[in-house]
Motif scaffolding. Structure first.
Motif, PDB file in Angstrom:
ATOM      1  N   GLY A  51       0.818  -1.201   0.000  1.00  0.00           N
ATOM      2  CA  GLY A  51       0.000   0.000   0.000  1.00  0.00           C
ATOM      3  C   GLY A  51       0.851   1.251   0.000  1.00  0.00           C
ATOM      4  N   ALA A  52       0.233   2.377   0.323  1.00  0.00           N
ATOM      5  CA  ALA A  52       0.951   3.645   0.366  1.00  0.00           C
ATOM      6  C   ALA A  52       2.057   3.583   1.415  1.00  0.00           C
ATOM      7  CB  ALA A  52      -0.014   4.782   0.688  1.00  0.00           C
ATOM      8  N   PRO A  53       3.230   4.180   1.146  1.00  0.00           N
ATOM      9  CA  PRO A  53       4.356   4.065   2.073  1.00  0.00           C
ATOM     10  C   PRO A  53       4.206   4.941   3.312  1.00  0.00           C
ATOM     11  CG  PRO A  53       4.970   5.402   0.179  1.00  0.00           C
ATOM     12  CD  PRO A  53       3.603   4.857  -0.116  1.00  0.00           C
ATOM     13  N   VAL A  54       4.524   4.348   4.453  1.00  0.00           N
ATOM     14  CA  VAL A  54       4.549   5.042   5.741  1.00  0.00           C
ATOM     15  C   VAL A  54       5.869   4.690   6.424  1.00  0.00           C
ATOM     16  CG1 VAL A  54       3.516   5.220   8.032  1.00  0.00           C
ATOM     17  CG2 VAL A  54       2.046   5.065   6.015  1.00  0.00           C
ATOM     18  N   ILE A  55       6.571   5.695   6.916  1.00  0.00           N
ATOM     19  CA  ILE A  55       7.861   5.504   7.586  1.00  0.00           C
ATOM     20  C   ILE A  55       7.685   5.744   9.075  1.00  0.00           C
ATOM     21  CG2 ILE A  55      10.254   6.313   7.733  1.00  0.00           C
ATOM     22  CD1 ILE A  55       9.942   7.233   4.787  1.00  0.00           C
ATOM     23  N   LEU A  56       8.225   4.850   9.903  1.00  0.00           N
ATOM     24  CA  LEU A  56       8.137   4.952  11.352  1.00  0.00           C
ATOM     25  C   LEU A  56       9.513   5.228  11.933  1.00  0.00           C
ATOM     26  CD1 LEU A  56       5.909   1.806  12.118  1.00  0.00           C
ATOM     27  CD2 LEU A  56       5.176   4.097  11.403  1.00  0.00           C
ATOM     28  N   ILE A  57       9.588   6.171  12.886  1.00  0.00           N
ATOM     29  CA  ILE A  57      10.876   6.574  13.463  1.00  0.00           C
ATOM     30  C   ILE A  57      10.758   6.640  14.982  1.00  0.00           C
ATOM     31  CG2 ILE A  57      12.695   8.317  13.466  1.00  0.00           C
ATOM     32  CD1 ILE A  57      11.643   9.301  10.797  1.00  0.00           C
ATOM     33  N   GLY A  58      11.650   5.949  15.677  1.00  0.00           N
ATOM     34  CA  GLY A  58      11.670   5.960  17.133  1.00  0.00           C
ATOM     35  C   GLY A  58      12.587   7.027  17.699  1.00  0.00           C
ATOM     36  N   GLY A  59      12.635   7.108  19.018  1.00  0.00           N
ATOM     37  CA  GLY A  59      13.425   8.111  19.707  1.00  0.00           C
ATOM     38  C   GLY A  59      14.730   7.567  20.258  1.00  0.00           C
ATOM     39  N   ALA A  60      15.237   8.196  21.322  1.00  0.00           N
ATOM     40  CA  ALA A  60      16.505   7.790  21.924  1.00  0.00           C
ATOM     41  C   ALA A  60      16.410   6.363  22.455  1.00  0.00           C
ATOM     42  CB  ALA A  60      16.884   8.740  23.052  1.00  0.00           C
ATOM     43  N   PHE A  61      17.535   5.648  22.371  1.00  0.00           N
ATOM     44  CA  PHE A  61      17.630   4.242  22.795  1.00  0.00           C
ATOM     45  C   PHE A  61      16.704   3.340  21.990  1.00  0.00           C
ATOM     46  CE2 PHE A  61      18.849   6.421  26.870  1.00  0.00           C
ATOM     47  CZ  PHE A  61      20.177   6.022  26.873  1.00  0.00           C
ATOM     48  N   ASN A  62      16.241   3.795  20.849  1.00  0.00           N
ATOM     49  CA  ASN A  62      15.374   3.003  19.981  1.00  0.00           C
ATOM     50  C   ASN A  62      16.098   2.676  18.678  1.00  0.00           C
ATOM     51  OD1 ASN A  62      11.941   3.328  20.546  1.00  0.00           O
ATOM     52  ND2 ASN A  62      13.452   4.169  21.938  1.00  0.00           N
ATOM     53  N   ASP A  63      15.745   1.562  18.090  1.00  0.00           N
ATOM     54  CA  ASP A  63      16.130   1.252  16.724  1.00  0.00           C
ATOM     55  C   ASP A  63      14.901   0.719  16.007  1.00  0.00           C
ATOM     56  OD1 ASP A  63      15.831  -1.380  17.585  1.00  0.00           O
ATOM     57  OD2 ASP A  63      17.982  -1.801  17.627  1.00  0.00           O
ATOM     58  N   ARG A  64      15.111   0.108  14.845  1.00  0.00           N
ATOM     59  CA  ARG A  64      13.926  -0.295  14.088  1.00  0.00           C
ATOM     60  C   ARG A  64      13.160  -1.419  14.781  1.00  0.00           C
ATOM     61  NH1 ARG A  64      18.238  -2.942  11.600  1.00  0.00           N
ATOM     62  NH2 ARG A  64      17.812  -4.903  10.477  1.00  0.00           N
ATOM     63  N   SER A  65      13.800  -2.139  15.688  1.00  0.00           N
ATOM     64  CA  SER A  65      13.091  -3.204  16.386  1.00  0.00           C
ATOM     65  C   SER A  65      12.006  -2.664  17.310  1.00  0.00           C
ATOM     66  CB  SER A  65      14.077  -4.060  17.190  1.00  0.00           C
ATOM     67  OG  SER A  65      14.542  -3.381  18.347  1.00  0.00           O
ATOM     68  N   THR A  66      12.175  -1.451  17.833  1.00  0.00           N
ATOM     69  CA  THR A  66      11.215  -0.934  18.811  1.00  0.00           C
ATOM     70  C   THR A  66       9.923  -0.437  18.176  1.00  0.00           C
ATOM     71  OG1 THR A  66      12.154   1.295  18.799  1.00  0.00           O
ATOM     72  CG2 THR A  66      13.092  -0.279  20.364  1.00  0.00           C
ATOM     73  N   VAL A  67       9.949  -0.223  16.856  1.00  0.00           N
ATOM     74  CA  VAL A  67       8.721   0.149  16.145  1.00  0.00           C
ATOM     75  C   VAL A  67       8.222  -1.002  15.283  1.00  0.00           C
ATOM     76  CG1 VAL A  67       9.094   2.637  16.172  1.00  0.00           C
ATOM     77  CG2 VAL A  67      10.106   1.272  14.345  1.00  0.00           C
ATOM     78  N   ALA A  68       8.847  -2.171  15.419  1.00  0.00           N
ATOM     79  CA  ALA A  68       8.477  -3.311  14.579  1.00  0.00           C
ATOM     80  C   ALA A  68       7.056  -3.789  14.847  1.00  0.00           C
ATOM     81  CB  ALA A  68       9.465  -4.458  14.791  1.00  0.00           C
ATOM     82  N   ALA A  69       6.642  -3.784  16.115  1.00  0.00           N
ATOM     83  CA  ALA A  69       5.287  -4.238  16.430  1.00  0.00           C
ATOM     84  C   ALA A  69       4.246  -3.292  15.833  1.00  0.00           C
ATOM     85  CB  ALA A  69       5.106  -4.354  17.937  1.00  0.00           C
ATOM     86  N   LEU A  70       4.507  -1.991  15.879  1.00  0.00           N
ATOM     87  CA  LEU A  70       3.600  -1.030  15.254  1.00  0.00           C
ATOM     88  C   LEU A  70       3.587  -1.223  13.742  1.00  0.00           C
ATOM     89  CD1 LEU A  70       1.728   1.415  15.398  1.00  0.00           C
ATOM     90  CD2 LEU A  70       3.764   2.892  15.404  1.00  0.00           C
ATOM     91  N   ALA A  71       4.758  -1.478  13.159  1.00  0.00           N
ATOM     92  CA  ALA A  71       4.831  -1.726  11.718  1.00  0.00           C
ATOM     93  C   ALA A  71       3.979  -2.935  11.334  1.00  0.00           C
ATOM     94  CB  ALA A  71       6.282  -1.930  11.293  1.00  0.00           C
ATOM     95  N   ALA A  72       4.048  -3.988  12.135  1.00  0.00           N
ATOM     96  CA  ALA A  72       3.264  -5.185  11.839  1.00  0.00           C
ATOM     97  C   ALA A  72       1.773  -4.902  11.897  1.00  0.00           C
ATOM     98  CB  ALA A  72       3.634  -6.301  12.817  1.00  0.00           C
TER      99      ALA A  72
END
Length: 293
Positions: A51-72
């Motif tokens: 679908g349409a692209p959406v980019i997720l960005i976390g804060g300090a002490f975060n990497d892409r794993s910390t927004v993975a559940a939201l991405a799913a």
């Protein structure tokens, strides 16, 4: 504590809990790619969904794993891109100096990989980064932010700018533990006893690993600079600002200030939520799905 202090303390607690690490979400098809930023920095990017692209960005002490559940959660409706901000996780940092422009260029590179335009969501300092990128004219269609830690209460102390210099010195010396501890103590306001408990926990290695990127979090939030209204002025795309009704008053006030500063911006308050919303992504995903659709 300042808005910045409260937000990053809660983010650090999120990491220690281990609730947002790889393997804690339902299996999904993920494409892992490397995207090269303007200065040659290689960014690790995960792509899931359609679908349409959406980019997720976390804060300090975060990497892409910390927004993975939201991405799913969002993947059934969107192509979702998550990435390790430079200097953390599997992304390197080829720059010779810390600059907010570096991270804006990184987001531009991820947007280009997504097809040249995208919507974006940011949490905590990631929220400030998304707003800054939109203000600088990146091709972002819609912006959603959760509790950007601007300094919105003049009755609260501001973080001293010199903390950035001390943090950089520790990173340059290779003292990741010291850098993480300094950030928690002086930028976040975590008591010494609590920091000692964090260092003894299994989540500390995850946090210390992110230490080289902490100066970017300080620079992008820059609580010594301007009001939220001044820092988001000129953003011309639809904006959704969200906070939880159990978060700190400072973060609520900062989020409200962002919405009030932008004509047409939408403000949402999530009942029962605080800054650690990424640990419980389902309700946030429903809000974002409606906004990005």
């Amino acid at each position: 504590m300042t808005e910045h202090q409260v937000s990053e303390q809660q983010v650090s607690e999120q990491q220690v809990s281990g609730d947002d690490v790889p393997g804690h979400i339902a299996p999904v098809d993920i494409t892992c790619v490397n995207v090269v930023s303007k200065d040659g920095t290689t960014l690790a990017v995960d792509v899931i969904g359609q679908g349409a692209p959406v980019i997720l960005i976390g804060g300090a002490f975060n990497d892409r794993s910390t927004v993975a559940a939201l991405a799913a959660e969002l993947a059934p409706a969107f192509t979702v891109l998550t990435y390790d901000r430079r200097g953390r996780g599997a992304s390197d940092d080829r720059s010779e100096d810390y600059q907010v422009a570096n991270e804006v260029a990184d987001l531009a590179a991820v947007i280009e990989h997504a097809g040249g335009r995208a919507s974006a969501f940011g949490h905590s300092s990631g929220a400030v980064l998304v707003l800054e990128a939109a203000r600088r004219g990146l091709p972002i269609d819609r912006v959603a932010v959760y509790e950007p830690p601007y300094h919105a209460d003049e009755n609260q102390p501001r973080l001293a700018a010199e903390v950035y210099d001390r943090l950089r010195a520790l990173v340059a010396a290779g003292d990741r533990d010291g850098a993480a501890e300094l950030f928690l103590r002086e930028a976040v306001g975590v008591p010494a006893g609590a920091i000692a408990g964090m260092k003894a926990g299994e989540g500390w290695a995850f946090m210390a690993d992110k230490a080289p990127s902490l100066p970017y979090d300080v620079l992008v939030t820059a609580p010594w600079q301007g009001t939220p209204q001044e820092r988001v002025a000129g953003i011309g795309v639809p904006v959704l600002a969200v906070y939880g009704d159990r978060t700190s008053p400072g973060l609520a006030k900062a989020t409200e200030a962002v919405a009030a500063a932008l004509p047409g911006a939408e403000l949402r308050v999530m009942p029962g939520e605080d800054h650690a919303v990424l640990q419980r992504p389902a309700a946030l995903a429903r809000i974002l799905t409606d906004f990005f659709a």
